[in-house]
Design a protein around this motif. Sequence first.
Motif: not given
Length: 225
Positions: A32-37, A41-44, A113-116, A121-123
């Motif tokens: 969820e964190e990586f998909a959102l940010n 932007g993701a924070r550990i 939606e997180d998968f999409i 993001i990977e692209n």
Amino acid sequence: MAPKAAKPEAQSGVRTQDPEGTRHNIIEVASEEFALNGLSGARIDEIAARTRSSKRMIYYYFGDKEGLYLAVLENAYRKVREGEAKLDIGGLSPLDALRRLVEFTFEHHHKHEDFIRMVMIENIHHAEYLEKSKVIRQLNVTAIGTIETLYERGVAEGLFRPGLDPIELHWQISALCFFNVSNRATFSKLFGRDLSAPKVQAALKRNSVDMVLRYIVRPEKLPTE
């Protein structure tokens, strides 16, 4: 004799007797964190707080932030491929199997939606991290193998048009189902229609199946209403 280094859970004050469960929980929250940010932007710290663990524990399991991101990416692809494996389309006719595969892909992407977002993001990163993963490559070999087997059965039965590329078929199915999630918000705003409404989604799924069938199936073999 020097004292042994404490395990990360002991140092953080968090005790875990289920390492695999802890690892899975971290991946789910991190998804969820990586998909959102995104990766940058993701924070550990946020992931640690939500999982009631610690940064030290996360690094213990995944090495670093990029290691956790890669584990999340692998998990995202694993989920969709495991779902495909459960379809058991080998016992269906090629036409019904193709229809079910498109329906599943549409439904899965709609529900995840997180998968999409992770794929988008990977692209952005030009598949830099995906390229490092043998796990993802192997998972997608299986996906293409499923389509290839299905397509060959359909050609052998005189149902499907010959000369099509299974990888391109996978691309086209994915494109229809992926765009439904990736561009739904912008299309809804641009054209003043709520494309997330259940009735609209049902129609889009039917149309996606119909477009794939009309491309792959010989015209004279298309089912009639």
